[in-house]
Design an enzyme around this catalytic site. Structure first.
Site, PDB file in Angstrom:
ATOM      1  N   ASN A 144       0.928  -1.341  -0.031  1.00 58.44           N
ATOM      2  CA  ASN A 144      -0.103  -0.094   0.023  1.00 58.44           C
ATOM      3  C   ASN A 144       0.890   1.309  -0.051  1.00 58.44           C
ATOM      4  O   ASN A 144       1.798   1.637   0.989  1.00 58.44           O
ATOM      5  CB  ASN A 144      -0.851   0.066   1.453  1.00 58.44           C
ATOM      6  CG  ASN A 144      -1.827   1.186   1.259  1.00 58.44           C
ATOM      7  OD1 ASN A 144      -2.586   1.169   0.690  1.00 58.44           O
ATOM      8  ND2 ASN A 144      -1.529   2.327   2.169  1.00 58.44           N
ATOM      9  N   GLU A 145       0.597   2.072  -1.189  1.00 56.58           N
ATOM     10  CA  GLU A 145       1.357   3.364  -1.139  1.00 56.58           C
ATOM     11  C   GLU A 145       2.757   3.207  -0.666  1.00 56.58           C
ATOM     12  O   GLU A 145       3.355   4.029   0.139  1.00 56.58           O
ATOM     13  CB  GLU A 145       0.716   4.298  -0.237  1.00 56.58           C
ATOM     14  CG  GLU A 145      -0.745   4.667  -0.685  1.00 56.58           C
ATOM     15  CD  GLU A 145      -1.460   5.765   0.197  1.00 56.58           C
ATOM     16  OE1 GLU A 145      -1.028   5.886   1.140  1.00 56.58           O
ATOM     17  OE2 GLU A 145      -2.573   6.380  -0.169  1.00 56.58           O
ATOM     18  N   CYS A 153      19.514   1.618   7.569  1.00 63.19           N
ATOM     19  CA  CYS A 153      20.068   0.484   8.396  1.00 63.19           C
ATOM     20  C   CYS A 153      21.219   0.033   7.743  1.00 63.19           C
ATOM     21  O   CYS A 153      21.672  -0.014   6.447  1.00 63.19           O
ATOM     22  CB  CYS A 153      18.667  -0.509   8.571  1.00 63.19           C
ATOM     23  SG  CYS A 153      18.690  -1.607   6.954  1.00 63.19           S
ATOM     24  N   GLU A 301      -8.151   4.386  -4.476  1.00 64.41           N
ATOM     25  CA  GLU A 301      -8.599   5.203  -3.309  1.00 64.41           C
ATOM     26  C   GLU A 301      -9.047   6.532  -3.784  1.00 64.41           C
ATOM     27  O   GLU A 301      -8.291   7.351  -4.485  1.00 64.41           O
ATOM     28  CB  GLU A 301      -7.653   5.383  -2.201  1.00 64.41           C
ATOM     29  CG  GLU A 301      -7.115   4.198  -1.480  1.00 64.41           C
ATOM     30  CD  GLU A 301      -6.243   4.427  -0.227  1.00 64.41           C
ATOM     31  OE1 GLU A 301      -6.350   5.597   0.246  1.00 64.41           O
ATOM     32  OE2 GLU A 301      -5.570   3.612   0.070  1.00 64.41           O
TER      33      GLU A 301
END
Length: 651
Positions: A144-145, A153, A301
Site C-alpha cells: 500500500n502506497e 540500516c 482510493e
C-alpha cells in the site's frame, strides 16, 4: 475489455461478520461492482508466528461475490504484526538519526530486509494457496502506497555499496564521478560509503551521491514490488496485478514501478477548494497516471468524504455533486475502475475521521445516494468501457530531474512538477487531451512535445527531441534545462546544454527571484512572471517576449527557433496561467491544430473514444455555476457537475 466499475475499499476485519451481509446488500443496491480488502489485515491473518487464520477472509470474499461484487485482494505487507517487529526488530527502518522507527505506526518496514522478505513470501504463498481458483478474486494489489524514503540500516548500507559497485566498478570511478575532492570527501574504502545519516540538512551532502542514493531507494522499492508480483504470478498468471501510488515526499519512479505490473493504480484525493490562481485541478495527476503505462488506469482510493483528523486537521465535507463529479473526472481522464475510500468511516484507529461513504452512524445519507447516482450514470454509458484517450500533445516527465531539483532548491517557490502543470493546464484549457509520459517514451504519435525543465540531461531524451523536431514536430523547453549531467553535476557549457543548437539561443545569465515578480512583454501585453528569470542571448532564434523590468529589461525571455522541419520554443521564465495560455494558443495556431476557446475558466473537456464513438466529458471543476456556448450549443453546469456527450465518429 471489462466494464467500467465503481467500488469501495472495505475492511471486514474491523466490522465483524454480523455486518457483512447487510453491507453487501447496500452495496449491491448502490451499484457497487468491486471492493478492495486486506491491505492492513496481516495481524488478523497471522495472529501468531506460523498460525494462519484466513477462513474469515475467504468467507468475506465469497459472501460479497455471491452478491455480484468482486474483490481486489491486497498483500498485507504495509503493516506487519507487532509480534514480527518484537521478535525481529532489525526489520524496522533506520531513520537518518540512526534510530530505528518505532513500530507503532504504519509503513515502517525495511523493503530490503532479508528476514522481512521471508515473512512476506510466506504470507503471500499462504494467501495464494487459499485463494487459488476463487472466482470472486478479480485482481491483486501489492502492499500500500510504497515510497522511496531513505532507510539507513546496515542492510541498506551494504546493498547501496553493491548498487554502486555494479554501476561504477571501482572507488576511483565513484570519486571521479561524484567529484569527491570537494570537502575532502574521497572514498578510500567501500565501508566509508554510508547512507545519509546525521541531523544536518541533506543539502550539505554531495548532490551526485544524493541523487544516486535516491535512485537506489527507488530501485529498492521497485524490486520489492517485483518480488511480490513474481510470487503472485506463480498462482494467478491471468489476474491483473498492481500497486497503488500517490504523490508523496519520496516518490519512487512511477515509470519503473509499474513497468512490469499489469496496470497503474493511483489514490486520488482531489481538492474541491479551488483557488483563483495556480493549478488545483487533479486532471494533471490523472493524466500523469494514464501516461505511466500509456493506457487506462485504476483508482484504488477515491475521495469518499471529509478527509483529515490524522495526517492533517479535518477538512470540509464534500459539497453536493463533488463525489460524483470528481469520480467522473477520473473516468474522463482514463480511469476504468474507481474505488472510493472507504465504505464506512472507522470508529477506531488514527484515521477514524478520514470519512467514507457511510459515516460512523451507519445510516445511508447524501454521499450514499450520490454514489448510487454515479453508478447509474456509468451504467447508462454503453460502450464507454471500450474507449481510451488519444492525445496530440505530450509532456515529458523525468524523475531524475524531480529528485535532483528537490535535493537542491533552485529558488523559493520554484518546483519541478509545477513546470509540467503550467503547460498541462494551458493546453487542456483549450479542450485538448494531454499525455504526461516518461522522458524516453516514443514521440511519433504527437505534434507538440513539451519537455519542461529538463534539469538533469538525459542523452536519449535529447536525441529523440532533436529527431522529433527535425521531422516537423514542435518542442517546448523551459528554464533550468540542460543544467546537470546524468551524475547531478553542473555541465561546463552554456545552458541549455545539449539543446542549444535546436533552441537557437543560450542562457547568458539567470536571476532566481523567488516570490518577487517581474514582467514579460509579449504581443504588446505585460504578463507577470516570478521565481526564475533567464536572460537569453539569441543566436538564430526569434524573440517572442522580452523582460519588462530589472537590469535586464528588454532582454529576450521567450524565443522561437526553426529547426529542421519543426520549431522549438524556449521559455526562460515562470509565468502565471494567463502567460502560458497565450503561449499555448500561439503554438496551436502555428501547428494548425483544432482547439476551442469557448471553455470558461475551470471547465475541463476530455474525450474518450474508439473507432466508432466519442464520449465528450465536460466538467465544471468550480464552486460556481457555469453557462457557456460550445459549438453552437448552450451548456449549463452546476458546481462540480459532469455532462457526457456521446458522438458518432465521422469516418
Amino acid at each position: 475489455m471489462e466494464k467500467i466499475k465503481i467500488g469501495v475499499d472495505y475492511y471486514p476485519e474491523r466490522w465483524g461478520e454480523a455486518m457483512w451481509e447487510s453491507d453487501a446488500v447496500r452495496m449491491k443496491e448502490a451499484g457497487i461492482k468491486v471492493i478492495r480488502m486486506a491491505e492492513f489485515a496481516w495481524c488478523k491473518m497471522e495472529p501468531e508466528e506460523g498460525r494462519f487464520e484466513l477462513d474469515w477472509l475467504v468467507k468475506a470474499v465469497n459472501l460479497f461475490g455471491s452478491y455480484g461484487i468482486q474483490t481486489i485482494l491486497c498483500t498485507p505487507t504495509n503493516c506487519a504484526p507487532l509480534w514480527l517487529y518484537e521478535k525481529y526488530p532489525e526489520i524496522l527502518q533506520v531513520q537518518r538519526d540512526g534510530k530505528r522507527t518505532y513500530p507503532g505506526v504504519r509503513s515502517h518496514r525495511c523493503y530490503n530486509s532479508p528476514i522481512y522478505r521471508l515473512f512476506v513470501e510466506r504470507i503471500i504463498r499462504k494467501m495464494s494457496r487459499v485463494f487459488a481458483g476463487n472466482p470472486y478474486v478479480a485482481a491483486w494489489q501489492i502492499d500500500n502506497e510504497v515510497d522511496a524514503a531513505f532507510c539507513c540500516c546496515d542492510v541498506c548500507a551494504e546493498k547501496f555499496r553493491g548498487w554502486l559497485k555494479e554501476k561504477y566498478g571501482t572507488l576511483d570511478e565513484i570519486n571521479r564521478v561524484f567529484g569527491n575532492e570537494v570537502w575532502s570527501g574521497s572514498y578510500s574504502s567501500w565501508t566509508q560509503i554510508q547512507p545519509p545519516l546525521g541531523d544536518r540538512s541533506l543539502v550539505q551532502y554531495n548532490p551526485a551521491y544524493l541523487l544516486d542514493f535516491q535512485r537506489f531507494a527507488s530501485d529498492g522499492v521497485v524490486e520489492y514490488v517485483r518480488f511480490q508480483a513474481n510470487l503472485l504470478r506463480e498462482t494467478f498468471p491471468d489476474l491483473p496485478i498492481t500497486t497503488n501510488t500517490w504523490y508523496c515526499d519520496y516518490m519512487p519512479d512511477f515509470y519503473d514501478l509499474f513497468e512490469e505490473l499489469d496496470i497503474c493504480s493511483y489514490d486520488n484525493y482531489p481538492s474541491f477548494e479551488i483557488s483563483e490562481e495556480g493549478y488545483s485541478s487533479h486532471a494533471f495527476h490523472l493524466d500523469m497516471m494514464r501516461g505511466v503505462k500509456r493506457r487506462n488506469f485504476w483508482i484504488m482510493e477515491q475521495l469518499g468524504g471529509a478527509i483529515g483528523g490524522c495526517w492533517m486537521p479535518m477538512g470540509k465535507t464534500p459539497r453536493p455533486g463533488v463525489l460524483k463529479g470528481m469520480a467522473l473526472q477520473a473516468i474522463a481522464h482514463g480511469a476504468d475502475q474507481v474505488l472510493h475510500f472507504r465504505w464506512r468511516s472507522s470508529t477506531t484507529g488514527a484515521e477514524m475521521y478520514w470519512h467514507g461513504i457511510l459515516d460512523q452512524n451507519n445510516i445511508p445519507g447524501r454521499k450514499y445516494r450520490e454514489l448510487q447516482d454515479l453508478c447509474r450514470t456509468i451504467e447508462k454509458q454503453k460502450g464507454l468501457e471500450e474507449t481510451t484517450i488519444l492525445s496530440k500533445v505530450a509532456i515529458l516527465c523525468s524523475f531524475d530531474s524531480e529528485y535532483a531539483w528537490k535535493l537542491q532548491t533552485q529558488a523559493e517557490g520554484f518546483y519541478y512538477l509545477e513546470q509540467l502543470q503550467a503547460l498541462h493546464a494551458a493546453f487542456t484549457g483549450y479542450g485538448l487531451n494531454v499525455d504526461i509520459i516518461h522522458e524516453e517514451a516514443p514521440l511519433d504519435e504527437y505534434e507538440i512535445v513539451a519537455a519542461p525543465a529538463v534539469y538533469v540531461r538525459n542523452r536519449k531524451t535529447a536525441r529523440q527531441l532533436h529527431k522529433f523536431v527535425e521531422k516537423g514536430g514542435m518542442v517546448i523547453l523551459t528554464a533550468r534545462s540542460g543544467v546537470k549531467d546524468e551524475n547531478n553535476n553542473c555541465i561546463m557549457e552554456a545552458m541549455p546544454a545539449g539543446y542549444r543548437e535546436m533552441t537557437g539561443c543560450q542562457v547568458e545569465e539567470y536571476d532566481g527571484i523567488g516570490h518577487e515578480t517581474n514582467t514579460v512583454i509579449m504581443d504588446g501585453i505585460a504578463y507577470p512572471v516570478t521565481q526564475w528569470c533567464e536572460i537569453l542571448q539569441v543566436d538564430r532564434a526569434e524573440t517572442i517576449a522580452v523582460y519588462g523590468g530589472e537590469f535586464y529589461a528588454g532582454a529576450p525571455a521567450v524565443t522561437r527557433n526553426r529547426y529542421g522541419a519543426g520549431s522549438v520554443y524556449y521559455i526562460g521564465t515562470v509565468g502565471k496561467p494567463s502567460f502560458y495560455e497565450a503561449l499555448a494558443k500561439k503554438m496551436l495556431e502555428e501547428k494548425k491544430m483544432r482547439f476551442t476557446t469557448e471553455l470558461p475558466a475551470r471547465v475541463e473537456m476530455t474525450v474518450r473514444e474508439n473507432d466508432e464513438k466519442q464520449f465528450v466529458f465536460l466538467f465544471n471543476n468550480d464552486k460556481k455555476e457555469k453557462r457557456f456556448v460550445l459549438e453552437g450549443t448552450t451548456i449549463e453546469l452546476q458546481p462540480f457537475e459532469m455532462k457526457i456527450q456521446e458522438k458518432i465518429k465521422i469516418k
